[in-house]
Design an enzyme around this catalytic site. Structure first.
Site, short mmCIF file in Angstrom:
data_model
loop_
_atom_site.label_atom_id
_atom_site.label_comp_id
_atom_site.label_asym_id
_atom_site.label_seq_id
_atom_site.Cartn_x
_atom_site.Cartn_y
_atom_site.Cartn_z
N GLY A 154 0.83 -1.20 0.00
CA GLY A 154 0.00 0.00 0.00
C GLY A 154 0.86 1.24 0.00
N ASN A 155 0.25 2.37 0.32
CA ASN A 155 0.99 3.62 0.41
C ASN A 155 0.40 4.48 1.51
OD1 ASN A 155 -1.19 5.30 -0.81
ND2 ASN A 155 -0.72 4.08 -2.64
N TYR A 156 0.95 5.68 1.68
CA TYR A 156 0.58 6.52 2.82
C TYR A 156 -0.60 7.45 2.56
CZ TYR A 156 5.04 5.11 4.91
OH TYR A 156 6.06 4.40 5.46
N SER A 157 -1.28 7.31 1.45
CA SER A 157 -2.38 8.23 1.15
C SER A 157 -3.46 8.16 2.24
CB SER A 157 -3.01 7.89 -0.20
OG SER A 157 -4.13 8.71 -0.45
N ALA B 173 -4.38 7.54 -4.69
CA ALA B 173 -3.00 7.12 -4.91
C ALA B 173 -3.01 5.62 -5.18
CB ALA B 173 -2.13 7.45 -3.69
#
Length: 406
Positions: free
Chosen positions: A212-215, A281
């Site tokens: 995943g990512n930090y969005s 994102a």
């Protein structure tokens, strides 16, 4: 912006920050507003009604009956008269009374009679601000539509915490101006159907692990709420965001997890919209084979993860858009403008919103953003660092411009 002709009730409660209210009153008058001060009995212990009356040009209201004449002060009439009510400072006691309808003074009864927007600037010590009861009361006011104006930064230049400190009068006036400006811009998107994506996507490795990512989804949610406020019919396709993020009443929400799920949902909704805003994102890659059982370290040891490209949602919709408008986002770390413009052209976007990880306070996991907006015809607009709700208003303005001959 001028506040000329605006009727503002300024409520002052009993806190040391009441000295700032005189300056706030002066600024409001200077902007052209007509201001009626309503002060609590405790408030008069910190600032005199004579000072406030001299600044406002009106007798200060404190009691239900005037001391000299016995004249009845109608809180109902004040509530009908006001275009905006500002309570500054708002002590923990006043906030608690507002949240729970304890109408034991003129300020609270005026609040309960107010027909227009109410704005509150809390002022108390840090421990009182942090107390769960205060936070519950503030949350109640927010749910009731009250605008809470507090310092944007948690820390002052001195290094001391700013939480609980009354916001400076200049910014309170800016918030008042922004509110009245928002009324003027309301319904500019009426009849428009807006599709928005927000948040990250999670690509499963196994049932308990993912890529995943930090969005946070804050930017996309702010845009959705702003478009809804302007009268648009809004559909939000949201990845796994913080459950505390709230959407305005009437926004249709579709929850997804992976990039492929997001693409499917976006394609399904895209045919029926006027403009799609791709604020999510989306993960560029996903594991080729997601396992249906938890990987155990003892069984596997080291292992390689084979990743495959996820579908490009922006490019897919760009190829299908027809006469619909498509707005993308670019988060860059170098050659920002060039990369953003290439992305806009490559994916057939009408507009792209650029932010850079090199700008402090911009990008993911923040409440602020600093953006530059590019249009397909080469026009660009650069904005300073702002709260994401303010950035959402700038983006909504630009979206509206897409439907005007440029």
């Amino acid at each position: 912006m001028s506040l000329k002709g605006k009727h503002i009730v300024l409520g002052i409660s009993g806190g040391i920050a009441a000295y700032k209210s005189a300056y706030l009153l002066r600024l409001l008058i200077k902007k052209g507003a007509e201001v009626q001060v309503v002060i609590t009995p405790n408030g008069k212990e910190f600032i005199t009604p004579a000072t406030l009356a001299a600044l406002s040009g009106k007798p200060v209201v404190s009691e239900f009956f005037a001391a000299n004449t016995g004249e009845w002060h109608s809180h109902v009439d004040l509530g009908l008269w006001a275009d905006l009510m500002i309570v500054a400072p708002a002590t923990a006691s006043t906030i608690g009374k507002m949240a729970n309808g304890i109408a034991d003074n003129m300020l609270i009864t005026t609040y309960l009679s107010a027909k227009e927007q109410v704005m509150v600037a809390p002022a108390m010590d840090l421990d009182m601000w942090a107390h769960p009861s205060t936070q519950r009361n503030v949350a109640t006011l927010r749910r009731d539509g009250v605008i809470i104006v507090e310092p944007q930064s948690g820390f002052l230049a001195s290094g001391l915490t700013g939480k609980g400190r009354m916001e400076e009068p200049e910014r309170i006036v800016e918030e008042a101006e922004r509110y009245f400006a928002s009324l003027e811009s309301a319904q500019t998107m009426k009849g428009m159907k807006v599709l928005i994506s927000a948040g990250p996507t999670y690509e499963n490795i196994d049932p308990v692990r993912f890529i995943g990512n930090y969005s946070s989804g804050k930017m996309g949610f702010a845009i959705a709420n702003e478009c809804k406020r302007r009268g648009a019919e809004v559909t939000m396709v949201a990845g796994p965001v913080d459950p505390r993020l709230e959407l305005a009443a009437g926004v249709t929400r579709v929850n997804v997890r992976s990039a492929r799920e997001m693409l499917q949902a976006m394609q399904q909704e895209f045919a029926d919209c006027n403009v799609a805003v791709l604020a999510a994102a989306v993960a560029d890659y996903a594991p080729a084979d997601a396992l249906d059982h938890k990987i155990k370290r003892e069984e596997r040891g080291d292992f390689a993860l084979h990743l495959v490209k996820n579908p490009d949602i922006a490019a897919t919709l760009g190829a299908e858009k027809g006469d619909r408008k498509l707005v993308g986002f670019a988060l860059e770390t170098d050659n920002e403008s060039v990369n953003a413009m290439h992305k806009m052209e490559r994916k057939n976007l009408d507009m792209i919103v650029l932010n850079s990880l090199r700008d402090s306070g911009a990008g993911m996991m923040t409440d602020t953003n600093k953006v530059t907006i590019f249009f397909a015809d080469g026009v660009q607009k650069e904005y300073p660092l702002k709260d994401k709700k303010e950035v959402a208003a700038d983006i909504a303005d630009s979206i509206s411009q897409l439907f005007v001959s440029r």
